[in-house]
Design an enzyme around this catalytic site. Structure first.
Site: not given
Length: 229
Positions: A125, A143
């Site tokens: 991420k 997210d």
């Protein structure tokens, strides 16, 4: 009731509306270089952007290069970030990452996934955020906000973040892909929130496939005329 996947036309309209609402979407993390962004995103894990900005607004004027932060040492860095959750492990990872950047990358942030993910504290991420925001690459950092928006609306239904990421990359038109990460985060943060989504004021509620949206104020449905234009 399971959420149906959006059609290509719905997705096109969805992003046209988000672009009209926010023509120049940006991260809410404060940064002025790829390295500052890397540090800020690393610190933002399980923390709010506001809390990270409060810390980095004090840190970056003092140290904002791999050499200067590495010179602070773990304990010195902790003094600046101790208001952020998990600051002990984050300080250790940032210092280790600085050392690696100095020794292996001439103090420059790598612009590829393999080298980024090799840095301590940098996962998929974080790498996606840096590649997208610092280098303009068509990556998608999923997210909690993007995962929720993707699944709730039918934009990208998936059981885990990787499934949602891969689906988003597949279905988002090329003209939107670079900015899509920020549009989706901001939409999830301020409108399509977890417990009480603001469907009544949502600019894309009519193309959203969430069956419960009318309970939260959505009033109109997309028409066949709109889809056929």
């Amino acid at each position: 009731m399971p959420v149906k996947n959006m059609t290509k036309k719905q997705i096109q309209i969805f992003f046209e509306r988000l672009r009209e609402q926010r023509p120049d979407p940006k991260t809410e993390l404060n940064y002025s270089s790829p390295f500052e962004l890397l540090v800020a995103v690393t610190l933002s894990a399980q923390a709010t952007d506001i809390s990270v900005n409060k810390a980095t607004d004090k840190l970056f004027p003092v140290a904002n290069t791999p050499e200067s932060i590495y010179a602070l040492g773990v304990e010195g860095l902790k003094d600046y970030i101790k208001t952020i959750g998990l600051y002990n492990s984050k300080a250790e990872n940032v210092i280790k990452a600085c050392k690696m950047l100095i020794e292996k990358h001439n103090s420059e942030v790598p612009n590829n996934r393999i080298d980024l993910e090799a840095l301590p504290g940098v996962g998929r991420k974080t790498a996606n955020v840096v590649l997208n925001t610092a280098f303009g690459m068509p990556t998608m950092a999923v997210d909690t906000h993007i995962f929720r928006v993707g699944n709730r609306t039918g934009l990208a239904v998936g059981k885990n973040v990787l499934e949602v990421e891969q689906r988003l990359i597949k279905v988002i038109p090329k003209e939107f892909i670079v900015d899509a990460h920020h549009w989706l985060i901001l939409h999830g943060r301020y409108c399509c929130i977890a417990r009480k989504p603001k469907c009544g004021e949502c600019v894309v509620s009519d193309v959203c496939n969430w069956p419960d949206k009318y309970e939260f104020g959505a009033t109109r449905e997309i028409t066949a005329k709109t889809l056929n234009n």
